[in-house]
Write an enzyme that holds these catalytic residues in place. Structure first.
Site, PDB file in Angstrom:
ATOM      1  CE1 TYR A 103      -4.242   0.903  -0.376  1.00  0.00           C
ATOM      2  CE2 TYR A 103      -4.457  -1.243   0.658  1.00  0.00           C
ATOM      3  CZ  TYR A 103      -5.002  -0.209  -0.081  1.00  0.00           C
ATOM      4  OH  TYR A 103      -6.292  -0.279  -0.522  1.00  0.00           O
TER       5      TYR A 103
ATOM      6  CD  GLU B  52      -4.572   5.168   0.622  1.00  0.00           C
ATOM      7  OE1 GLU B  52      -4.412   5.784   1.693  1.00  0.00           O
ATOM      8  OE2 GLU B  52      -5.604   4.534   0.351  1.00  0.00           O
TER       9      GLU B  52
ATOM     10  CG  ASP C  70      -7.666  10.446 -24.357  1.00  0.00           C
ATOM     11  OD1 ASP C  70      -6.635   9.763 -24.445  1.00  0.00           O
ATOM     12  OD2 ASP C  70      -8.780   9.966 -24.072  1.00  0.00           O
TER      13      ASP C  70
ATOM     14  CB  THR D 198      -4.081   3.931 -22.333  1.00  0.00           C
ATOM     15  OG1 THR D 198      -3.857   4.071 -23.735  1.00  0.00           O
ATOM     16  CG2 THR D 198      -5.543   4.192 -22.025  1.00  0.00           C
TER      17      THR D 198
ATOM     18  CE  LYS E 203      -6.491   2.430 -26.140  1.00  0.00           C
ATOM     19  NZ  LYS E 203      -6.698   2.976 -24.797  1.00  0.00           N
TER      20      LYS E 203
ATOM     21  NE  ARG F  26      -5.544  -4.313 -20.385  1.00  0.00           N
ATOM     22  CZ  ARG F  26      -5.939  -3.801 -21.561  1.00  0.00           C
ATOM     23  NH1 ARG F  26      -6.765  -2.782 -21.597  1.00  0.00           N
ATOM     24  NH2 ARG F  26      -5.531  -4.325 -22.687  1.00  0.00           N
TER      25      ARG F  26
HETATM   26  C1  LIG Z   1      -8.754   7.840 -26.650  1.00  0.00           C
HETATM   27  C2  LIG Z   1      -9.013   6.922 -25.481  1.00  0.00           C
HETATM   28  N1  LIG Z   1      -9.081   7.442 -24.249  1.00  0.00           N
HETATM   29  C3  LIG Z   1      -9.326   6.687 -23.169  1.00  0.00           C
HETATM   30  C4  LIG Z   1      -9.505   5.333 -23.280  1.00  0.00           C
HETATM   31  C5  LIG Z   1      -9.858   4.535 -22.066  1.00  0.00           C
HETATM   32  O1  LIG Z   1      -8.859   3.713 -21.617  1.00  0.00           O
HETATM   33  P1  LIG Z   1      -9.195   2.511 -20.600  1.00  0.00           P
HETATM   34  O2  LIG Z   1      -9.851   1.447 -21.406  1.00  0.00           O
HETATM   35  O3  LIG Z   1      -7.855   2.151 -20.054  1.00  0.00           O
HETATM   36  O4  LIG Z   1     -10.110   3.058 -19.549  1.00  0.00           O
HETATM   37  C6  LIG Z   1      -9.431   4.723 -24.543  1.00  0.00           C
HETATM   38  C7  LIG Z   1      -9.608   3.278 -24.661  1.00  0.00           C
HETATM   39  O5  LIG Z   1      -9.804   2.681 -25.645  1.00  0.00           O
HETATM   40  C8  LIG Z   1      -9.185   5.550 -25.673  1.00  0.00           C
HETATM   41  O6  LIG Z   1      -9.150   5.044 -26.907  1.00  0.00           O
END
Ligand SMILES: Cc1ncc(COP(=O)(O)O)c(C=O)c1O
Length: 416
Positions: free
Chosen positions: A51, A53, A197, A223, A226, A232
């Site tokens: 843990y 935090e 994002d 993320t 990918k 993950r």
């Molecule tokens: C552009 C984008 N943002 C956020 C996410 C969300 O990621 P997670 O599945 O890890 O929650 C994805 C997932 O496919 C994504 O393509």
């Protein structure tokens, strides 16, 4: 996995079968990849027991010397990789990273302008079934009907009309480069914050093969699993001015204890991404996507926007008289894994849309080159032209397995 085999044969069997599936299938899901053995090893460690935090060197629990060491390394490597002022590597997933970014920058119900889900955006970019659409007031931009690319004049028009507090760029199913500098200009003109994002394209950005959002955006989420080819999970990059708010939004705002084993694996993946071989890999990801795109177009497929600049392709199946769902199922039988996907201005439903999305990060990791991508395109064309031909799908499945065994992954990982 000898301990697991003794303790829980059912889960052991499930895991083993999934490893074998991954070994024998051509994985074209654009959001997936194949992590290295080193990343896998880091994830399967006793770091999961801890843990921790709080932030490195400022924890709410004792005994965190080595956890601090690993998380600090992950942060330093991520900063070096993306040239970011501040990084938080604790977000458990991309969706949570987006929640945390909104929570840090906005008040509930504030206005956000993001890309529409059915034009390539993500659920967390304002879908009404997602927290984002329930907690914030979203408006959306899409792609131009003719070019099927983002029309920045249209984004500017909507931004001027809606006066959002935040403009969001980034997508899940957009095959073209995004001009982050132009987005930043629009955000500045309307006095909005700018967030990106970059989940899908983070690996391409790290390799400098896609325009970089980091100099322009207040906050960038991604993320790590990918194109970036890590475990993950997710992370948030931001300007120093937002660092405190972001860290507070992650903990105690949205999360409890970080997943320390995953953070160690993120650090390993970032080290791999800093190697020159990573840029070579990302170049190949794009070349493979382009080879696949050209093959499909030669076979009479219509690609959304007429091609790709990145790792993914969106195929409109309307002229092939098959739906995305039917194509996904038929290709699955042939050993080719992809996902059904809405195309811009789709007249069909998300459960059975007009398109499929294909991506090359995973096949490139296992060593496929342009000629393999071309072969995959020809198989896809054959299956989609005759989707109920079981003999054909079986034959292609055998050929797929042969190609996969020439590019093995995780050799020796499936115990006998
Ligand atoms: C552009 C984008 N943002 C956020 C996410 C969300 O990621 P997670 O599945 O890890 O929650 C994805 C997932 O496919 C994504 O393509």
């Amino acid at each position: 996995m000898e301990h697991l085999k003794k303790t829980d044969i059912e889960i052991f069997t499930g895991i083993n079968s999934e490893i074998a599936r991954q070994q024998n299938v051509i994985e074209l899901i654009a959001s997936e990849n194949i992590v290295s053995r080193a990343v896998l090893e880091a994830m399967g460690t006793p770091l999961t027991n801890k843990y921790s935090e709080g932030m490195p060197f400022k924890r709410y629990y004792g005994g965190n010397d080595y956890i601090d060491y690993c998380e600090d390394l992950a942060v330093k490597r991520a900063k070096e990789l993306f040239g970011a002022e501040h990084v938080n590597v604790q977000p458990h997933a991309g969706s949570q990273a987006n929640m945390e970014a909104y929570f840090a920058l906005l008040e509930l119900k504030d206005k956000i302008l993001g890309m529409a889900l059915d034009h390539g955006g993500h659920l967390t970019h304002g879908s009404h079934v997602n927290f984002s659409g329930k907690f914030y007031t979203f408006s959306s931009y899409g792609v131009d009907k003719e070019t099927e690319m983002i029309d920045l004049d249209n984004v500017r028009e909507i931004a001027q009309k809606e006066q959002p507090r935040l403009i969001l760029a980034g997508a899940s199913a957009y095959p073209r480069s995004i001009n982050f500098k132009a987005f930043k200009g629009i955000a500045d003109d309307v006095g909005a914050l700018f967030m990106v994002d970059m989940a899908h394209i983070a690996g391409l950005i790290a390799a400098k093969l896609h325009p970089d959002p980091v100099p322009y955006a207040d906050v960038v989420t991604t993320t790590t699993h990918k194109t970036l080819r890590g475990p993950r999970g997710a992370m948030i990059l931001c300007k120093e001015a937002h660092a405190k708010a972001i860290d507070k939004a992650v903990f105690p705002g949205m999360q409890g204890g970080p997943l320390d084993h995953v953070i160690a694996a993120k650090a390993v993946a970032f080290k791999e991404a800093l190697e020159p071989s990573f840029a070579i890999y990302q170049k190949q990801v794009i070349s493979n996507a382009q080879a696949l795109a050209e093959t499909l177009m030669d076979e009479g497929f219509r690609l959304v926007s007429g091609g790709t600049d990145n790792h993914l392709i969106l195929v409109d199946l309307t002229n092939k008289n098959i739906t995305g769902k039917e194509a996904e199922i038929a290709l699955d039988v042939a050993g080719i894994c992809c996902n059904k996907n809405m195309i811009p201005y789709d007249t069909r439903s998300p459960f059975n849309p007009s398109g499929i999305r294909l991506g090359t990060p995973a096949i490139t990791t296992r060593g496929f080159r342009e000629e393999d991508a071309k072969q995959v395109g020809e198989w896809i064309s054959k299956v989609i032209s005759d989707p109920s031909n079981e003999t054909l799908k079986k034959q292609i499945n055998r050929d797929v397995q042969e190609l996969c065994s020439a590019h093995r992954i995780y050799a020796g990982l499936t115990p006998q």
